[in-house]
Design an enzyme around this catalytic site. Structure first.
Site, mmCIF file in Angstrom:
data_model
loop_
_atom_site.group_PDB
_atom_site.id
_atom_site.type_symbol
_atom_site.label_atom_id
_atom_site.label_comp_id
_atom_site.label_asym_id
_atom_site.label_seq_id
_atom_site.Cartn_x
_atom_site.Cartn_y
_atom_site.Cartn_z
ATOM 1 N N SER A 29 -9.028 -8.544 -7.549
ATOM 2 C CA SER A 29 -7.950 -9.296 -6.772
ATOM 3 C C SER A 29 -8.145 -9.031 -5.496
ATOM 4 O O SER A 29 -8.833 -7.296 -5.506
ATOM 5 C CB SER A 29 -6.696 -9.424 -7.432
ATOM 6 O OG SER A 29 -6.279 -8.393 -7.285
ATOM 7 N N MET A 30 -7.123 -9.104 -4.589
ATOM 8 C CA MET A 30 -7.340 -8.837 -3.620
ATOM 9 C C MET A 30 -6.261 -7.574 -3.577
ATOM 10 O O MET A 30 -5.761 -7.259 -4.464
ATOM 11 C CB MET A 30 -7.026 -9.478 -2.243
ATOM 12 C CG MET A 30 -7.412 -10.544 -1.615
ATOM 13 S SD MET A 30 -6.663 -10.993 -0.288
ATOM 14 C CE MET A 30 -6.306 -9.656 0.736
ATOM 15 N N PHE A 31 -6.432 -5.881 -3.148
ATOM 16 C CA PHE A 31 -5.499 -4.934 -3.619
ATOM 17 C C PHE A 31 -6.014 -4.209 -4.366
ATOM 18 O O PHE A 31 -5.695 -3.100 -4.772
ATOM 19 C CB PHE A 31 -4.727 -5.505 -3.259
ATOM 20 C CG PHE A 31 -3.607 -6.067 -1.606
ATOM 21 C CD1 PHE A 31 -3.881 -5.733 -0.798
ATOM 22 C CD2 PHE A 31 -2.903 -7.532 -1.917
ATOM 23 C CE1 PHE A 31 -3.514 -5.453 0.422
ATOM 24 C CE2 PHE A 31 -3.282 -8.520 -0.806
ATOM 25 C CZ PHE A 31 -3.256 -7.241 0.609
ATOM 26 N N LYS A 34 -11.479 -2.500 -4.566
ATOM 27 C CA LYS A 34 -13.073 -2.779 -4.938
ATOM 28 C C LYS A 34 -13.327 -1.942 -3.348
ATOM 29 O O LYS A 34 -14.981 -1.726 -3.911
ATOM 30 C CB LYS A 34 -12.958 -4.147 -4.263
ATOM 31 C CG LYS A 34 -12.956 -5.178 -5.426
ATOM 32 C CD LYS A 34 -12.668 -6.667 -5.332
ATOM 33 C CE LYS A 34 -12.403 -7.413 -3.849
ATOM 34 N NZ LYS A 34 -11.268 -7.131 -3.814
ATOM 35 N N GLU A 103 -17.638 -6.960 0.623
ATOM 36 C CA GLU A 103 -16.908 -8.942 0.590
ATOM 37 C C GLU A 103 -18.215 -10.089 0.033
ATOM 38 O O GLU A 103 -18.118 -10.617 0.949
ATOM 39 C CB GLU A 103 -16.606 -9.155 2.355
ATOM 40 C CG GLU A 103 -15.621 -7.814 2.321
ATOM 41 C CD GLU A 103 -13.808 -8.549 1.165
ATOM 42 O OE1 GLU A 103 -13.784 -9.750 1.390
ATOM 43 O OE2 GLU A 103 -12.796 -7.784 1.833
ATOM 44 N N VAL A 104 -18.953 -9.732 -0.668
ATOM 45 C CA VAL A 104 -19.822 -10.438 -0.762
ATOM 46 C C VAL A 104 -20.224 -11.837 -1.503
ATOM 47 O O VAL A 104 -20.784 -13.060 -1.294
ATOM 48 C CB VAL A 104 -20.731 -9.625 -2.221
ATOM 49 C CG1 VAL A 104 -20.202 -9.660 -3.242
ATOM 50 C CG2 VAL A 104 -22.066 -9.837 -2.428
ATOM 51 N N CYS A 194 2.761 -14.662 -12.844
ATOM 52 C CA CYS A 194 3.444 -15.311 -11.569
ATOM 53 C C CYS A 194 2.743 -15.254 -10.393
ATOM 54 O O CYS A 194 3.229 -16.139 -9.575
ATOM 55 C CB CYS A 194 4.277 -12.893 -11.247
ATOM 56 S SG CYS A 194 4.520 -12.649 -11.674
HETATM 57 P P1 ADP Z 1 -9.972 -4.403 -2.448
HETATM 58 O O1 ADP Z 1 -10.547 -4.083 -1.601
HETATM 59 O O2 ADP Z 1 -9.517 -5.039 -3.327
HETATM 60 O O3 ADP Z 1 -8.965 -5.394 -1.345
HETATM 61 P P2 ADP Z 1 -9.094 -1.800 -0.779
HETATM 62 O O4 ADP Z 1 -10.116 -1.163 -1.568
HETATM 63 O O5 ADP Z 1 -9.366 -2.313 0.805
HETATM 64 O O6 ADP Z 1 -8.326 -2.819 -2.164
HETATM 65 O O7 ADP Z 1 -7.540 -0.903 -0.947
HETATM 66 C C1 ADP Z 1 -6.590 -0.839 -2.163
HETATM 67 C C2 ADP Z 1 -5.779 0.087 -1.888
HETATM 68 O O8 ADP Z 1 -4.998 -1.236 -1.458
HETATM 69 C C3 ADP Z 1 -4.820 0.744 -3.083
HETATM 70 O O9 ADP Z 1 -5.217 2.020 -2.881
HETATM 71 C C4 ADP Z 1 -3.750 0.683 -2.360
HETATM 72 O O10 ADP Z 1 -2.883 1.156 -1.835
HETATM 73 C C5 ADP Z 1 -2.946 -0.577 -1.253
HETATM 74 N N1 ADP Z 1 -2.501 -1.758 -2.177
HETATM 75 C C6 ADP Z 1 -2.006 -2.480 -1.572
HETATM 76 N N2 ADP Z 1 -1.189 -3.594 -1.900
HETATM 77 C C7 ADP Z 1 -1.342 -2.980 -3.434
HETATM 78 C C8 ADP Z 1 -0.810 -3.607 -4.817
HETATM 79 N N3 ADP Z 1 -0.511 -4.684 -4.482
HETATM 80 N N4 ADP Z 1 -1.934 -2.922 -5.953
HETATM 81 C C9 ADP Z 1 -2.640 -1.963 -6.084
HETATM 82 N N5 ADP Z 1 -3.062 -1.187 -4.464
HETATM 83 C C10 ADP Z 1 -2.554 -1.623 -3.284
HETATM 84 MG MG MG Z 2 -11.771 -4.714 0.018
HETATM 85 ZN ZN ZN Z 3 3.831 -11.003 -12.200
#
Ligand code: ADP
Ligand code: MG
Ligand code: ZN
Length: 202
Positions: A29-31, A34, A103-104, A194
């Site tokens: 997921s986002m955050f 990745k 972001e593939v 959730c």
């Molecule tokens: P992605 O590329 O998967 O979107 P990123 O590598 O850019 O993720 O960012 C990961 C970082 O996001 C984590 O190290 C943390 O600092 C931050 N972060 C913010 N919100 C959350 C969350 N709900 N769960 C985990 N990490 C989070």
């Molecule tokens: Mg990312």
């Molecule tokens: Zn939850």
């Protein structure tokens, strides 16, 4: 043998005869981290003196046009491209050992034969992308990429509602369409329980 297939390219220089290509997918997921994980693998390849190239789709201009940037602010120079064919034209397998793509999920299906072709010609291809869209459905070429990959890593964020491992990206704004790009104002990480499919009604 280390995690994530890093053993495959360990110690091999870009010019090594018999260099083995492969496909690695980092999804979640986002955050979920990745981009951090992609940048970590790219850095380790660079430390091993391998020639690397990092790409991102042009559509993603969230933070910086010519950089890949994580939510923590970690960043690396990247080449923005409009299509997979551009990656093929720029990453010459006789020179480049490792290709990273962030972001593939934003590429169309044509990215799949591009990734396959690079791997077949000896390139280690590391792709990071969202496996699910804001509705919880498979995102673009991700199912096919995960299918052809040697290694698939699924990362989790922390659910903003209950603290459990989160596998979904909850869209917070009333915007339709898979391609809506945004940061923490527009999305938050949630677990299955959730998550509300689609946009939360305001
Ligand atoms: P992605 O590329 O998967 O979107 P990123 O590598 O850019 O993720 O960012 C990961 C970082 O996001 C984590 O190290 C943390 O600092 C931050 N972060 C913010 N919100 C959350 C969350 N709900 N769960 C985990 N990490 C989070
Ligand atoms: Mg990312
Ligand atoms: Zn939850």
């Amino acid at each position: 043998m280390t995690q994530h297939g890093e053993h495959l390219s360990f110690g091999m220089k870009a010019s090594s005869v018999g260099r083995r290509g492969c496909v690695e997918i980092v999804c979640g997921s986002m955050f979920s981290g990745k981009t951090e994980e992609l940048l970590r693998r790219m850095k380790r390849a660079r430390l091993a003196k391998l020639k690397v190239m990092l790409f991102k789709p042009r559509v993603d201009d969230r933070y910086d046009e010519v950089k890949v940037v994580s939510h923590e602010g970690l960043n690396a120079d990247a080449i923005p491209v409009a299509s997979g064919e551009e990656i093929l034209a720029l990453a010459r397998p006789d020179e480049i050992a490792v290709v990273g793509i962030d972001e593939v999920q934003f590429f169309d299906q044509a990215i799949v034969p591009v990734v396959e072709s690079l791997a077949n010609r000896g390139v280690r291809v590391i792709c990071a992308g969202l496996d699910q869209d804001y509705r919880g459905l498979p995102f673009g070429p991700m199912p096919s990429l995960m299918c052809i990959a040697e290694f698939v890593t699924k990362l989790h964020a922390v659910c903003t509602q209950c603290g459990a491992p989160a596998c979904r990206s909850q869209r917070l704004l009333a915007t339709e369409g898979q391609l809506f790009v945004g940061g923490s104002a527009a999305y938050e990480a949630r677990c299955r329980q959730c998550f509300v499919a689609g946009v939360i009604p305001s």
